[in-house]
Enzyme design. Structure first.
Site, short mmCIF file in Angstrom:
data_model
loop_
_atom_site.label_atom_id
_atom_site.label_comp_id
_atom_site.label_asym_id
_atom_site.label_seq_id
_atom_site.Cartn_x
_atom_site.Cartn_y
_atom_site.Cartn_z
N HIS A 140 -12.86 -2.64 2.17
CA HIS A 140 -11.43 -2.76 2.49
C HIS A 140 -11.14 -2.41 3.94
O HIS A 140 -10.98 -3.29 4.77
CB HIS A 140 -10.64 -1.87 1.52
N HIS A 175 -3.06 2.69 8.36
CA HIS A 175 -4.08 2.00 7.57
C HIS A 175 -4.49 0.74 8.31
O HIS A 175 -3.65 -0.08 8.69
CB HIS A 175 -3.54 1.65 6.18
N GLU A 223 0.81 -1.22 0.00
CA GLU A 223 0.00 0.00 0.00
C GLU A 223 0.85 1.27 0.00
O GLU A 223 0.32 2.37 0.18
CB GLU A 223 -0.94 0.02 1.22
N HIS A 234 -7.53 -2.57 9.07
CA HIS A 234 -8.58 -3.46 8.58
C HIS A 234 -9.53 -3.76 9.74
O HIS A 234 -9.94 -4.90 9.93
CB HIS A 234 -7.99 -4.76 8.03
#
Length: 219
Positions: A155, A92, A74, A94
């Protein structure tokens, strides 16, 4: 070792993210910028098992400067965000509730006034395959207007900060807000704060920090 302290911080935040459930296994990634260099988590490594030496350092063009492991897939998204904001760190995730909202909605509305701390309504970036320039462009668009967070369709979520601690706390706040919305939706239709109500909060002193775009003048 270049950016030794920043790489150590990546490992510390990675352990905390895993411990609080913001990530599972090798999912999610983190980065921190220092000048024209960026320390980023390596691809395919569990965030609670990283070592400072194992975290690669790249330049703002994405070229590997130091480290034996390849940077996170990413990385293009991280670089796109650094290019258009004054963020120093990016997280980032999840996380569960963030993924639920990102799978079902086009934005997270202001269900609580602390949404202002993330720049207001959190937009859901259009879906694109992870690690692609398309996803990077979509996330960049979703964070326009001084946003400190965005969700990515089907996502997860991404937050920025003035340092790694700030970006991490914004990720925790984003997950909390998503959790409140999902749980409220389970028992009824959530009440959304109006612009007038949010303005009253700002007038009482909650003045959310704004990350200007790099192509905008800074006051």
């Amino acid at each position: 070792m270049k950016l030794a302290e920043e790489r150590r911080e990546l490992c510390e935040i990675g352990r905390r993210m895993a411990g609080t459930g913001l990530v599972s296994g090798a999912s999610g990634n983190i980065s921190v910028r220092a000048g024209d260099l960026v320390a980023v988590t390596p691809g395919g490594v569990m965030l609670d098992r990283m070592t400072p030496e194992g975290c690669p350092v790249i330049d703002v063009e994405g070229r590997l400067v130091e480290g034996e492991r390849a940077p996170s897939s990413e990385t293009p998204m991280h670089l796109a965000i650094y290019d258009c904001t004054d963020a120093v760190a990016i997280v980032h995730t999840h996380s569960t509730y963030g993924a639920v909202v990102a799978t079902t909605m086009t934005e997270l509305p202001p269900i609580h006034y602390n949404t202002l701390l993330l720049g207001g309504v959190v937009k859901v970036a259009e879906y694109a395959t992870y690690g692609t320039p398309e996803l990077a462009a979509n996330v960049r668009a979703a964070m326009e207007g001084g946003k400190r967070a965005a969700l990515m369709a089907n996502h997860g979520g991404v937050t920025i900060g003035r340092d790694l601690e700030d970006a991490y706390e914004n990720a925790r706040l984003l997950e909390w807000l998503c959790g409140v919305y999902v749980r409220a939706k389970a028992i009824g239709e959530p009440r959304i704060l109006t612009e007038a109500e949010l303005l009253q909060v700002i007038e009482r002193g909650l003045n959310p920090p704004v990350f200007p775009r790099r192509d905008e003048p800074v006051a």
